[in-house]
Design a protein around this motif. Sequence first.
Motif, PDB file in Angstrom:
ATOM      1  N   LEU A 176       6.693   1.616   1.037  1.00 20.74           N
ATOM      2  CA  LEU A 176       6.149   0.499   0.235  1.00 20.74           C
ATOM      3  C   LEU A 176       7.235  -0.530  -0.054  1.00 20.74           C
ATOM      4  CD1 LEU A 176       3.803   2.313  -2.315  1.00 20.74           C
ATOM      5  CD2 LEU A 176       3.148   0.684  -0.526  1.00 20.74           C
ATOM      6  N   TYR A 177       8.429  -0.027  -0.346  1.00 12.31           N
ATOM      7  CA  TYR A 177       9.543  -0.937  -0.629  1.00 12.31           C
ATOM      8  C   TYR A 177       9.841  -1.817   0.592  1.00 12.31           C
ATOM      9  CZ  TYR A 177      14.254  -2.666  -1.094  1.00 12.31           C
ATOM     10  OH  TYR A 177      15.333  -3.495  -1.109  1.00 12.31           O
ATOM     11  N   GLU A 178       9.930  -1.173   1.762  1.00 12.74           N
ATOM     12  CA  GLU A 178      10.289  -1.945   2.966  1.00 12.74           C
ATOM     13  C   GLU A 178       9.184  -2.937   3.345  1.00 12.74           C
ATOM     14  OE1 GLU A 178      11.859   0.500   6.163  1.00 12.74           O
ATOM     15  OE2 GLU A 178      13.163   1.544   4.720  1.00 12.74           O
ATOM     16  N   LEU A 179       7.939  -2.515   3.133  1.00 10.38           N
ATOM     17  CA  LEU A 179       6.835  -3.442   3.413  1.00 10.38           C
ATOM     18  C   LEU A 179       6.905  -4.649   2.477  1.00 10.38           C
ATOM     19  CD1 LEU A 179       3.890  -0.944   4.043  1.00 10.38           C
ATOM     20  CD2 LEU A 179       4.692  -2.704   5.639  1.00 10.38           C
ATOM     21  N   SER A 180       7.210  -4.389   1.205  1.00 12.56           N
ATOM     22  CA  SER A 180       7.283  -5.512   0.257  1.00 12.56           C
ATOM     23  C   SER A 180       8.471  -6.410   0.596  1.00 12.56           C
ATOM     24  CB  SER A 180       7.352  -5.013  -1.183  1.00 12.56           C
ATOM     25  OG  SER A 180       8.569  -4.319  -1.395  1.00 12.56           O
ATOM     26  N   GLU A 181       9.564  -5.791   1.087  1.00 13.19           N
ATOM     27  CA  GLU A 181      10.729  -6.586   1.497  1.00 13.19           C
ATOM     28  C   GLU A 181      10.383  -7.533   2.660  1.00 13.19           C
ATOM     29  OE1 GLU A 181      13.482  -6.472  -0.895  1.00 13.19           O
ATOM     30  OE2 GLU A 181      14.520  -6.652   1.023  1.00 13.19           O
ATOM     31  N   LEU A 182       9.617  -7.014   3.618  1.00 12.28           N
ATOM     32  CA  LEU A 182       9.215  -7.849   4.757  1.00 12.28           C
ATOM     33  C   LEU A 182       8.474  -9.087   4.264  1.00 12.28           C
ATOM     34  CD1 LEU A 182       7.806  -5.281   7.356  1.00 12.28           C
ATOM     35  CD2 LEU A 182       9.839  -6.697   7.581  1.00 12.28           C
ATOM     36  N   GLU A 183       7.606  -8.867   3.298  1.00 14.02           N
ATOM     37  CA  GLU A 183       6.805  -9.960   2.758  1.00 14.02           C
ATOM     38  C   GLU A 183       7.682 -10.968   2.006  1.00 14.02           C
ATOM     39  OE1 GLU A 183       3.808 -11.682   3.393  1.00 14.02           O
ATOM     40  OE2 GLU A 183       3.403  -9.565   3.749  1.00 14.02           O
ATOM     41  N   LEU A 184       8.626 -10.438   1.242  1.00 11.39           N
ATOM     42  CA  LEU A 184       9.524 -11.319   0.481  1.00 11.39           C
ATOM     43  C   LEU A 184      10.386 -12.172   1.414  1.00 11.39           C
ATOM     44  CD1 LEU A 184      11.025  -9.380  -2.558  1.00 11.39           C
ATOM     45  CD2 LEU A 184       9.658 -11.469  -2.569  1.00 11.39           C
ATOM     46  N   LYS A 185      10.892 -11.537   2.486  1.00 17.16           N
ATOM     47  CA  LYS A 185      11.747 -12.271   3.451  1.00 17.16           C
ATOM     48  C   LYS A 185      10.955 -13.403   4.091  1.00 17.16           C
ATOM     49  CE  LYS A 185      15.666  -9.573   4.201  1.00 17.16           C
ATOM     50  NZ  LYS A 185      15.455  -8.106   4.216  1.00 17.16           N
ATOM     51  N   GLY A 203       7.174  11.929   8.528  1.00 16.78           N
ATOM     52  CA  GLY A 203       8.170  12.379   7.555  1.00 16.78           C
ATOM     53  C   GLY A 203       9.471  11.591   7.599  1.00 16.78           C
ATOM     54  N   GLU A 204       9.489  10.501   8.394  1.00 16.04           N
ATOM     55  CA  GLU A 204      10.728   9.711   8.493  1.00 16.04           C
ATOM     56  C   GLU A 204      10.959   8.825   7.268  1.00 16.04           C
ATOM     57  OE1 GLU A 204      11.505   7.855  12.499  1.00 16.04           O
ATOM     58  OE2 GLU A 204       9.711   9.045  12.937  1.00 16.04           O
ATOM     59  N   LYS A 205       9.879   8.478   6.594  1.00 18.23           N
ATOM     60  CA  LYS A 205      10.019   7.653   5.381  1.00 18.23           C
ATOM     61  C   LYS A 205       9.148   8.250   4.289  1.00 18.23           C
ATOM     62  CE  LYS A 205      11.793   3.617   7.253  1.00 18.23           C
ATOM     63  NZ  LYS A 205      13.204   3.495   7.096  1.00 18.23           N
ATOM     64  N   SER A 206       9.626   8.131   3.040  1.00 20.98           N
ATOM     65  CA  SER A 206       8.771   8.521   1.921  1.00 20.98           C
ATOM     66  C   SER A 206       7.821   7.367   1.632  1.00 20.98           C
ATOM     67  CB  SER A 206       9.631   8.824   0.693  1.00 20.98           C
ATOM     68  OG  SER A 206      10.166   7.616   0.199  1.00 20.98           O
ATOM     69  N   ILE A 207       6.787   7.640   0.844  1.00 21.17           N
ATOM     70  CA  ILE A 207       5.834   6.565   0.519  1.00 21.17           C
ATOM     71  C   ILE A 207       6.547   5.434  -0.222  1.00 21.17           C
ATOM     72  CG2 ILE A 207       3.807   5.994  -0.879  1.00 21.17           C
ATOM     73  CD1 ILE A 207       2.594   8.596  -0.054  1.00 21.17           C
ATOM     74  N   VAL A 208       7.432   5.813  -1.130  1.00 18.12           N
ATOM     75  CA  VAL A 208       8.138   4.775  -1.900  1.00 18.12           C
ATOM     76  C   VAL A 208       8.991   3.901  -0.982  1.00 18.12           C
ATOM     77  CG1 VAL A 208       9.830   4.366  -3.741  1.00 18.12           C
ATOM     78  CG2 VAL A 208       8.146   6.175  -3.997  1.00 18.12           C
ATOM     79  N   GLU A 209       9.708   4.561  -0.066  1.00 13.62           N
ATOM     80  CA  GLU A 209      10.534   3.787   0.879  1.00 13.62           C
ATOM     81  C   GLU A 209       9.665   2.843   1.710  1.00 13.62           C
ATOM     82  OE1 GLU A 209      14.256   6.739   2.083  1.00 13.62           O
ATOM     83  OE2 GLU A 209      12.316   7.004   3.047  1.00 13.62           O
ATOM     84  N   LYS A 250       0.336  -6.309   6.306  1.00 13.98           N
ATOM     85  CA  LYS A 250      -0.821  -5.911   7.113  1.00 13.98           C
ATOM     86  C   LYS A 250      -0.383  -5.586   8.556  1.00 13.98           C
ATOM     87  CE  LYS A 250      -5.184  -7.507   8.901  1.00 13.98           C
ATOM     88  NZ  LYS A 250      -5.510  -8.528   9.847  1.00 13.98           N
ATOM     89  N   ASN A 251       0.432  -6.478   9.134  1.00 15.62           N
ATOM     90  CA  ASN A 251       0.839  -6.277  10.534  1.00 15.62           C
ATOM     91  C   ASN A 251       1.725  -5.053  10.738  1.00 15.62           C
ATOM     92  OD1 ASN A 251      -0.584  -8.513  11.197  1.00 15.62           O
ATOM     93  ND2 ASN A 251       1.185  -9.898  11.297  1.00 15.62           N
ATOM     94  N   ASN A 252       2.403  -4.617   9.674  1.00 17.53           N
ATOM     95  CA  ASN A 252       3.317  -3.474   9.815  1.00 17.53           C
ATOM     96  C   ASN A 252       2.765  -2.178   9.229  1.00 17.53           C
ATOM     97  OD1 ASN A 252       6.084  -4.400  10.973  1.00 17.53           O
ATOM     98  ND2 ASN A 252       5.364  -6.057   9.665  1.00 17.53           N
ATOM     99  N   LEU A 253       1.515  -2.266   8.786  1.00 22.76           N
ATOM    100  CA  LEU A 253       0.895  -1.117   8.130  1.00 22.76           C
ATOM    101  C   LEU A 253       0.895   0.132   9.023  1.00 22.76           C
ATOM    102  CD1 LEU A 253      -0.413  -0.589   5.426  1.00 22.76           C
ATOM    103  CD2 LEU A 253      -2.628  -1.203   6.422  1.00 22.76           C
TER     104      LEU A 253
END
Length: 254
Positions: free
Chosen positions: A41-50, A33-39, A20-23
């Motif tokens: 979503l992946y990085e957001l999920s990584e933040l949560e996992l960490k 255009g610096e990140k794709s949607i998949v990238e 939420k905070n990094n949305l």
Amino acid sequence: MNVYIKLQNNLEELNLINMKNNLDKYINLINSGEKSIVEALYELSELELKAKEKRAIASVVKVANFHFLKGTEDFDFSFQPGINKQQILDLKSLRFVENNENILFVGTPGVGKTHLAVSLGIECAKHRYSTYFIHFQELIAQLKKALKENRLEVRLKHFAKYKVLIIDEIGYLPIDKDGANIFFQLISKRYEKHSTIITTNTPFSEWSEIFGSPVLAQAILDRLLHHSHVILIKGKSYRLKEKLEFFSNSSKQQ
Ligand code: ADP
Ligand code: MG
């Protein structure tokens, strides 16, 4: 309500606060255009996992009862050149836990025995080994209380089951015969099954005075030392260094 607000609410409801905070940041990165949607979503999920991992570590470390939290990175090896840094870093790989080996830190007060024992303990807890830190006198007091209340066996089992038990400051004060016997029972139960980390100011040759019996001291030492790493620290007290620096700084200021 627009979809953006609904998404934020959902993330909050699901406790995905880091997402939420990094949305906003990631929406901007996608839009530019610096990140794709998949990238993204992946990085957001990584933040949560960490963050989840960090919370889990904080809770195991809390359960381990450390009185302070200091790692090997906080240890000034140049101040204590008698210590083999490589040996400590090797112990940090935790092979000793897998091999059920013990570690004994022996040396005069203030040389960093407890600090190093705690730093290895933190590493064990982080790797999900059940770990517990306790002062020797407190351990004996708890076991003697259990003896009095007829529940010694349960209490011994409790302390025997930790994968890593750190017993701090063996030998400041001698203990009585019951205490010595109970301690021997605990060490026997843990022998070759789990790792025990000990810190002591008392050279092994004087342990018979702590336990009031050369035979018992020998039996305890035999089991502790059989598969062990003994780290003798001969050096200056760090506590004294801090005091001396304090006094020399205050005298300079006068
Ligand atoms: P001991 O258990 O040998 O009496 P401690 O580990 O309790 O000593 O150390 C006393 C204090 O000094 C602690 O706050 C510890 O973090 C700090 N300390 C000891 N040695 C070092 C060192 N080499 N580098 C940084 N801090 C140290
Ligand atoms: Mg200590």
